[in-house]
Design a protein around this motif. Structure first.
Motif, short mmCIF file in Angstrom:
data_model
loop_
_atom_site.label_atom_id
_atom_site.label_comp_id
_atom_site.label_asym_id
_atom_site.label_seq_id
_atom_site.Cartn_x
_atom_site.Cartn_y
_atom_site.Cartn_z
N ALA A 181 0.84 -1.21 0.00
CA ALA A 181 0.00 0.00 0.00
C ALA A 181 0.87 1.25 0.00
O ALA A 181 0.57 2.23 -0.68
CB ALA A 181 -0.92 -0.02 1.21
N ARG A 182 1.98 1.19 0.75
CA ARG A 182 2.90 2.33 0.78
C ARG A 182 3.47 2.62 -0.62
O ARG A 182 3.84 3.73 -0.94
CB ARG A 182 4.07 2.02 1.72
N ARG A 183 3.56 1.57 -1.43
CA ARG A 183 4.06 1.74 -2.81
C ARG A 183 2.97 2.15 -3.77
O ARG A 183 3.16 2.14 -4.98
CB ARG A 183 4.63 0.40 -3.32
N GLY A 184 1.75 2.35 -3.26
CA GLY A 184 0.65 2.77 -4.14
C GLY A 184 -0.11 1.60 -4.75
O GLY A 184 -0.95 1.80 -5.63
N ILE A 185 0.19 0.38 -4.29
CA ILE A 185 -0.58 -0.78 -4.78
C ILE A 185 -1.71 -1.03 -3.78
O ILE A 185 -1.46 -1.26 -2.60
CB ILE A 185 0.33 -2.03 -4.88
N GLU A 186 -2.94 -0.94 -4.25
CA GLU A 186 -4.07 -1.13 -3.33
C GLU A 186 -4.29 -2.61 -3.06
O GLU A 186 -4.25 -3.42 -4.00
CB GLU A 186 -5.33 -0.53 -3.93
N VAL A 187 -4.52 -2.94 -1.82
CA VAL A 187 -4.65 -4.36 -1.44
C VAL A 187 -5.96 -4.59 -0.68
O VAL A 187 -6.24 -3.88 0.30
CB VAL A 187 -3.48 -4.81 -0.54
N ASP A 188 -6.73 -5.56 -1.12
CA ASP A 188 -7.88 -6.05 -0.35
C ASP A 188 -7.58 -7.48 0.05
O ASP A 188 -7.31 -8.33 -0.81
CB ASP A 188 -9.16 -6.03 -1.19
N VAL A 189 -7.59 -7.74 1.35
CA VAL A 189 -7.36 -9.11 1.83
C VAL A 189 -8.72 -9.71 2.19
O VAL A 189 -9.41 -9.19 3.07
CB VAL A 189 -6.46 -9.13 3.09
N PHE A 190 -9.10 -10.77 1.51
CA PHE A 190 -10.37 -11.44 1.81
C PHE A 190 -10.10 -12.60 2.76
O PHE A 190 -9.27 -13.47 2.48
CB PHE A 190 -11.02 -11.97 0.52
N THR A 191 -10.81 -12.60 3.88
CA THR A 191 -10.62 -13.66 4.86
C THR A 191 -11.96 -14.01 5.51
O THR A 191 -12.91 -13.22 5.43
CB THR A 191 -9.57 -13.25 5.92
N ARG A 192 -12.00 -15.17 6.12
CA ARG A 192 -13.25 -15.62 6.73
C ARG A 192 -13.55 -14.85 8.01
O ARG A 192 -12.64 -14.60 8.81
CB ARG A 192 -13.10 -17.11 7.09
N GLN A 193 -14.79 -14.47 8.19
CA GLN A 193 -15.16 -13.80 9.44
C GLN A 193 -15.21 -14.84 10.55
O GLN A 193 -15.98 -15.80 10.47
CB GLN A 193 -16.55 -13.16 9.28
N ARG A 194 -14.33 -14.70 11.56
CA ARG A 194 -14.40 -15.67 12.65
C ARG A 194 -14.50 -15.03 14.03
O ARG A 194 -14.60 -15.73 15.03
CB ARG A 194 -13.23 -16.65 12.58
N GLU A 195 -14.47 -13.70 14.07
CA GLU A 195 -14.66 -13.00 15.35
C GLU A 195 -15.85 -12.06 15.20
O GLU A 195 -15.93 -11.32 14.22
CB GLU A 195 -13.43 -12.14 15.69
#
Ligand code: UDP
Length: 416
Positions: free
Chosen positions: A36-50
């Motif tokens: 993200a600091r390099r300007g690459i947008e990141v979405d991390v998809f993970t299971r909702q467990r909390e």
């Protein structure tokens, strides 16, 4: 550029050191932050467990976690996560369509996410990158039983992911070799990108200050273990090794203490202690080590740095290790590591220069190496200096740089 990272079971915001949260969670968090600091947008998809994790959580500006519901909002054993992968995949796809998102690449972590990437990459028309973090076939070689009943299905998925992904990231040349030999990976697809360490958190401080902060005596000889409490981490070998040291040097019985960090329960678990900790307590009792072992539970990263600095040595007795972040963090704090000659540990630690390496599963060799470090002050100082120096070669910045370069390569139009 936008990246969809898939990490079905390891949430980058999870508390580390729990039943199944460790290096991979941290890796994804640090990588997302650096990209993200390099300007690459990141979405991390993970299971909702909390229940208390919001649907969308910001890791850093430009990087966020998107929790997808699949199955109950709680910890699930891996094979139960596997059984619900279709639901997870549909949830990711629906979210992406609903918000009209477009990604340039899918970057999947671990075998569970490989299946999701396999379904989504052709639909989205994007290349797919895979990192396994641990490999089923390597785990099978060192474990006497298939603990999670996952082995066959896991290995089949890994094999397919190696063939179908545009690139596979290995954390060490050892892992790259395993991918080639055991999974027939094409060498051209492999990128070796070692993991990193954050020097702002993990750096040397005076041992006396660290001990004071933990309320520990300056004269104690402290051995540290950090990690998930699992057979694969070799902690039972370590307990046996401590017993061997006590038999060889009875006078050290009152001086040596083993601090075991890790093994926190997942919220919502509703269980008293994991089976492994109960088993370890039994082992402690059997070896009459009650006075010599402290289970201190999971610690956050800044507090963990205090533990590394307080210790005389950090033992990493793993049966297998694709990289071994704990060893690197300890080295960055200037605390020598006695580790096993397995996987990435052999690449992080240079034997007799920045730590000591012993054969995996060999309690006598581990005892001997630990005793050397504890009793030989000059050796300890030499290894500490070597460890600090060695750790300087690793950073999350370098990981981000190498991963960003890989993304850029995959974006190049193919020459015809
Ligand atoms: N860790 C932590 N607190 C704990 C126990 C572990 O923050 O109580 C972190 C540790 O700092 C390291 C990671 O969990 O970054 C474990 O990574 P490693 O590569 O050693 O093992 P893995 O979990 O990937 O098998």
């Amino acid at each position: 550029m936008r990246v969809a990272m898939l990490s079905v079971h390891a949430c980058p915001m999870a508390k580390l050191g729990g039943r199944d949260s460790g290096g991979m969670n941290l890796y994804i968090r640090e990588l997302a932050r650096d990209l993200a600091r390099r300007g690459i947008e990141v979405d991390v998809f993970t299971r909702q467990r909390e229940h208390d994790h919001p649907k969308i959580q910001e890791i850093a500006p430009g990087a966020r976690v998107i929790h997808i519901e699949s199955g109950p909002v709680s910890y699930l054993p891996k094979m139960d996560v596997y059984d619900r992968l279709d639901e997870f995949t549909a949830g990711v796809d629906a979210y992406v369509k609903e918000h009209d998102l477009r990604y340039d690449v899918i970057h999947a972590h671990y075998w569970l996410s490989a299946e999701v990437a396999r379904a989504l990459a052709p639909t989205w028309g994007v290349p797919r990158i895979q990192m396994f973090h641990t490999l089923g076939l390597v785990k099978r070689e060192v474990m006497d039983e298939d603990v999670d009943g996952e082995s066959d299905v896991r290995v089949a998925i890994e094999r397919r992911a190696v063939q179908e992904s545009a690139a596979v990231i290995a954390a060490s040349e050892i892992e790259a070799g395993e991918l080639e030999e055991l999974y027939a990976a094409e060498p051209a697809k492999l990128r070796i990108i070692p993991c990193g360490v954050d020097p702002e958190i993990f750096h040397p401080v005076r041992q006396a200050d660290a001990r004071r902060a933990l309320g520990r005596d300056e004269c104690e000889r402290l051995v540290l273990f950090v990690g998930r409490i699992e057979q694969i981490k070799g902690i039972d070998v370590l307990l046996r090794a401590i017993g061997i040291i006590f038999r060889a040097y009875p006078e050290l019985r009152d001086e040596i203490c083993l601090l075991v960090v890790g093994g926190a329960l997942d919220a919502e678990d509703g269980e008293a202690e994991t089976d492994k900790i109960v088993e370890l307590r039994r082992l402690v009792h059997e070896h009459r080590l009650e006075d010599a072992v402290d289970f201190v539970g999971s610690q956050d990263q800044p507090r963990l740095a205090v533990f590394y600095n307080a210790a005389d040595l950090c033992a990493v007795p793993s049966l297998t290790e694709s990289f071994g972040l704990v060893a690197l963090e300890s080295m960055a704090c200037g605390t020598p590591v006695v580790g096993t000659r397995v996987g990435g540990l052999q690449t992080v630690i240079e034997n007799d220069v920045s730590g000591l390496l012993v054969p995996a599963g060999d309690d006598a060799a581990l005892a001997e190496a630990m005793a050397r470090v504890l009793l030989d002050h000059a050796l300890r100082l030499r290894l500490a200096a070597g460890a600090r120096e060695r750790a300087k070669a690793y950073s999350w910045h370098r990981v981000g740089e190498a991963v960003a370069a890989l993304y850029a390569d995959l974006m190049q139009p193919v020459e015809v």
